[in-house]
Design a protein around this motif. Structure first.
Motif, PDB file in Angstrom:
ATOM      1  N   PRO A 110       0.815  -1.221   0.000  1.00 57.83           N
ATOM      2  CA  PRO A 110       0.000   0.000   0.000  1.00 57.83           C
ATOM      3  C   PRO A 110       0.847   1.270   0.000  1.00 57.83           C
ATOM      4  O   PRO A 110       0.482   2.264  -0.630  1.00 57.83           O
ATOM      5  CB  PRO A 110      -0.812  -0.124   1.292  1.00 57.83           C
ATOM      6  N   TYR A 111       1.986   1.231   0.718  1.00 55.78           N
ATOM      7  CA  TYR A 111       2.870   2.403   0.707  1.00 55.78           C
ATOM      8  C   TYR A 111       3.314   2.740  -0.712  1.00 55.78           C
ATOM      9  O   TYR A 111       3.252   3.902  -1.141  1.00 55.78           O
ATOM     10  CB  TYR A 111       4.092   2.141   1.590  1.00 55.78           C
ATOM     11  N   PHE A 114       0.261   4.130  -2.879  1.00 49.14           N
ATOM     12  CA  PHE A 114      -0.210   5.472  -2.529  1.00 49.14           C
ATOM     13  C   PHE A 114       0.903   6.503  -2.642  1.00 49.14           C
ATOM     14  O   PHE A 114       0.625   7.685  -2.868  1.00 49.14           O
ATOM     15  CB  PHE A 114      -0.847   5.467  -1.143  1.00 49.14           C
ATOM     16  N   LEU A 142       2.237   9.186   4.515  1.00 54.56           N
ATOM     17  CA  LEU A 142       2.763   7.826   4.386  1.00 54.56           C
ATOM     18  C   LEU A 142       3.918   7.531   5.335  1.00 54.56           C
ATOM     19  O   LEU A 142       4.371   6.393   5.421  1.00 54.56           O
ATOM     20  CB  LEU A 142       3.191   7.564   2.935  1.00 54.56           C
ATOM     21  N   LEU A 145       3.173   4.547   7.705  1.00 52.02           N
ATOM     22  CA  LEU A 145       3.325   3.177   7.221  1.00 52.02           C
ATOM     23  C   LEU A 145       4.778   2.736   7.312  1.00 52.02           C
ATOM     24  O   LEU A 145       5.079   1.605   7.696  1.00 52.02           O
ATOM     25  CB  LEU A 145       2.824   3.060   5.778  1.00 52.02           C
ATOM     26  N   TYR A 299      -7.292   6.151   6.472  1.00 49.98           N
ATOM     27  CA  TYR A 299      -6.003   6.856   6.512  1.00 49.98           C
ATOM     28  C   TYR A 299      -5.450   7.075   5.106  1.00 49.98           C
ATOM     29  O   TYR A 299      -4.999   8.177   4.770  1.00 49.98           O
ATOM     30  CB  TYR A 299      -5.006   6.044   7.355  1.00 49.98           C
ATOM     31  N   LEU A 300      -5.477   6.049   4.291  1.00 47.96           N
ATOM     32  CA  LEU A 300      -4.930   6.172   2.944  1.00 47.96           C
ATOM     33  C   LEU A 300      -5.885   6.906   2.007  1.00 47.96           C
ATOM     34  O   LEU A 300      -5.457   7.728   1.196  1.00 47.96           O
ATOM     35  CB  LEU A 300      -4.611   4.780   2.390  1.00 47.96           C
ATOM     36  N   SER A 303      -6.121  10.858   2.432  1.00 51.67           N
ATOM     37  CA  SER A 303      -4.949  11.623   1.992  1.00 51.67           C
ATOM     38  C   SER A 303      -5.070  12.013   0.519  1.00 51.67           C
ATOM     39  O   SER A 303      -4.764  13.149   0.140  1.00 51.67           O
ATOM     40  CB  SER A 303      -3.669  10.817   2.227  1.00 51.67           C
ATOM     41  N   VAL A 351      -5.349  -1.322  -0.744  1.00 52.47           N
ATOM     42  CA  VAL A 351      -5.187  -1.272   0.712  1.00 52.47           C
ATOM     43  C   VAL A 351      -4.919  -2.650   1.299  1.00 52.47           C
ATOM     44  O   VAL A 351      -4.143  -2.793   2.247  1.00 52.47           O
ATOM     45  CB  VAL A 351      -6.445  -0.648   1.362  1.00 52.47           C
TER      46      VAL A 351
END
Length: 386
Positions: A110-111, A114, A142, A145, A299-300, A303, A351
């Motif tokens: 996911p990092y 995104f 980020l 994460l 959270y993701l 953003s 995610v």
């Protein structure tokens, strides 16, 4: 506090504040509550992620006094509290190959996805490529994460130490006296470390202390006093103290004294407010308990939405009390939107990526360890072991 990972109470799931509750078929169910799951923590996770979104949404409005005070009050404690809960839920992480693979899938992939999305927005916004395209330099939100990834890898080390919290505080305070730069957000990784390690050291019996009447009464007082304290502080103190990312050498005052004293004071304030927030959080199931399982979606997802919103005239139009109220309402609506099943279904590929999508299938990883029923059986065995 005890530093050992063993306890008479059932060990918590290694799901962290950003994971979702899953059935054996791998589908998310809002009503699924595994045995031993703590409703207080799910409630707290939802409250804290709401504060995260509200804080990010009102940041451009902080020139207005009440918005600035609310912003400072939220930043006094919301990330330290989130990180403490993350540490508590990471107690069962043993750095085994299965756990590391899950860590890569739940945080690493996911990092990357995104980070690419953020950089794409920045590129369009600036009309050209950003100053750096290093994936080792996290974009905006980020950093968490990256930090959680590194903290979880270090769990076995902290569980072996005799005084883990004291050592983590020393590492945090004295590590901040040197410039750590922006690579892997090491400034925040080191600064917030004591809260994660403290979470690792907590046991269920510690949370039982929060139910005492005098603790709850004191908690109301703490939240009220800190709300009043945020008003003068928002006018006089730099936000750098709230973000915990910059080295103490970057300030206009001596990096040792009084800088270390101020850092310790903010650390103590964050801890007291975290305890107060947890004491005031309902320990029974509420309408938002199940939503505490979807914090990584929120959270993701928020953003990207807010990065796009900041490129519109929105913050040029809204201002004052009406602008603050409307923006907070918009943030709360966004949170609920990101929790809806259809939005989560659309985001799940990014995610909660599947092992077969990212890992090789040659028998050396999770993706290669059987198919269908055999993988589900393996997953069930993994659940029962934590």
């Amino acid at each position: 506090m005890a530093s050992s990972a063993t306890s008479q109470a059932p060990r918590p799931r290694d799901d962290g504040p950003g994971a979702t509750a899953r059935t054996s078929e791998g589908r998310t169910e809002a009503t699924a509550q595994p045995p031993g799951r703590d409703a207080r923590l799910d409630n707290a996770k939802f409250i804290l992620i709401a504060l995260v979104v509200v804080g990010h949404a009102i940041q451009p409005l902080t020139g207005y006094g009440p918005a600035g005070a609310l912003y400072y009050w939220i930043y006094f404690f919301h990330m330290p509290a989130f990180i403490l809960i993350s540490g508590y839920l990471s107690r069962s992480f043993d750095a085994s190959s299965n756990r590391v693979e899950k860590l890569v899938l739940s945080l690493g992939v996911p990092y990357l996805l995104f980070w690419t999305a953020h950089q794409s927005i920045y590129t369009v916004q600036r009309g050209g490529l950003p100053d750096t395209l290093s994936v080792l330099q996290p974009t905006w939100t980020l950093w968490f994460l990256v930090a959680l990834f590194l903290w979880r890898l270090s769990v076995p080390v902290w569980q072996r130490l005799r005084w883990p919290v004291a050592i983590a505080v020393a590492v945090s305070v004295f590590g901040a006296t040197s410039s750590l730069g922006e690579i892997l957000s090491m400034g925040r990784v080191v600064s917030f470390l004591p809260f994660f390690v403290l979470g690792l050291s907590l046991r269920r019996e510690h949370f039982a202390c929060l139910d005492r009447l005098w603790v709850r009464l004191c908690s109301v007082l703490v939240m009220g006093v800190t709300a009043l304290l945020a008003v003068p502080i928002s006018d006089r103190l730099s936000r750098d103290w709230l973000f915990w990312r910059a080295s103490l050498t970057d300030r206009d005052i001596d990096p040792l004294l009084p800088s270390i004293g101020i850092r310790l004071a903010f650390m103590g304030l964050a801890l007291v407010m975290t305890i107060a927030m947890l004491a005031l959080t309902p320990k029974r199931r509420t309408w938002y308990t199940s939503l505490g399982s979807y914090t990584l979606f929120i959270y993701l997802g928020h953003s990207v939405f807010l990065l796009l919103l900041k490129n519109t005239p929105w913050y040029d139009v809204v201002s004052g009390p009406v602008g603050l109220s409307v923006t907070v309402s918009l943030a709360l609506a966004l949170i609920l939107l990101l929790c809806t099943p259809w939005v989560r279904a659309g985001m799940r590929w990014a995610v909660e990526p599947q092992a077969t999508w990212f890992l090789r299938q040659d028998g050396k990883g999770l993706a290669g360890k059987g198919t269908g029923a055999s993988r589900r059986a393996a997953a069930e065995r993994e659940k029962s072991s934590v």
